[in-house]
Design a protein around this motif. Structure first.
Motif: not given
Length: 219
Positions: A152, A145, A154, A156, A207, A205
């Motif tokens: 948020r 992460p 992402r 990866t 959020e 992702e």
């Protein structure tokens, strides 16, 4: 030494392990005990009639039965396989294979999230803290992460590559359901899993919803 011990039909002494790789008995003992500490080997003592050192039975080592897999970046192929097996085993009449796999992924995610919540004793966090906690938990499952903002994260790394490349729609659907279920089991209120495919990254992702303002509360 580990490979030598795995191939050996009988438990291996420190002297035998040292000889197998051409190092001293003292250095072999150091590495062998490290392998025991991480659960790859079991240690015991030779039975009567086996090789002995003067005055005591020698310590011997045998494989602990654990699989050893090293992957960089981290992969979770066993998790994906388990989800697909669950989907096949519990597919309902009239349910498509894809729907069964996605349902199994959501159930597995909720179980993983609930385990993490029990382990950490967390729950009832505000969205931003719940997001951070979810990211820390998913780090252990190889999602890598990256918190790009306070609201948020992402992911990866896709732990299901390169298998995801064979059927991106199916694997991304499974992954999305898994992570949504994980957040549910974790009790990460106000955090959602959103599909956001990016080349070379996880297709999901996380959020966090914006905290309620005074105006929102009054309304």
């Amino acid at each position: 030494m580990y490979e030598f011990i795995r191939r050996s039909p009988a438990p291996v002494t420190r002297d035998e392990a040292a000889e197998s790789v051409g190092i001293s008995r003292k250095l072999a003992a150091f590495h062998l005990d490290k392998l025991v500490a991480v659960g790859l080997l079991d240690a015991g003592y030779a039975r009567p009639g086996g090789p002995r050192r003067v005055g005591r039975a020698p310590k011997v080592y045998r494989p602990a039965g654990e699989d050893v897999r090293v992957s960089i970046p981290h992969r979770e192929h066993a998790l994906l396989a388990g989800i697909l097996l669950d989907g096949v085993r519990h597919q309902a009449p009239g349910e498509s294979g894809r729907d069964a796999a996605v349902r199994a992924a959501a159930e597995r995610g909720r179980a993983l999230g609930a385990d993490e919540r029990t382990r950490s004793g967390s729950g009832g966090l505000v969205p931003e803290k719940a997001l951070a906690h979810a990211g820390e938990a998913l780090e252990r499952h190889g999602f890598a992460p990256d918190r790009v903002s306070t609201a948020r994260i992402r992911l990866t790394n896709c732990p299901f590559q390169p298998l995801a490349g064979h059927d991106p729609d199916l694997v991304c659907g499974i992954n999305h359901a898994l992570l949504a279920g994980f957040l549910d089991g974790l009790g990460a209120t106000g955090v959602t899993a959103a599909l956001a495919p990016r080349p070379g990254m996880c297709c999901v992702e996380l959020e966090a919803s914006a905290p309620a303002t005074e105006d929102d509360t009054d309304a």
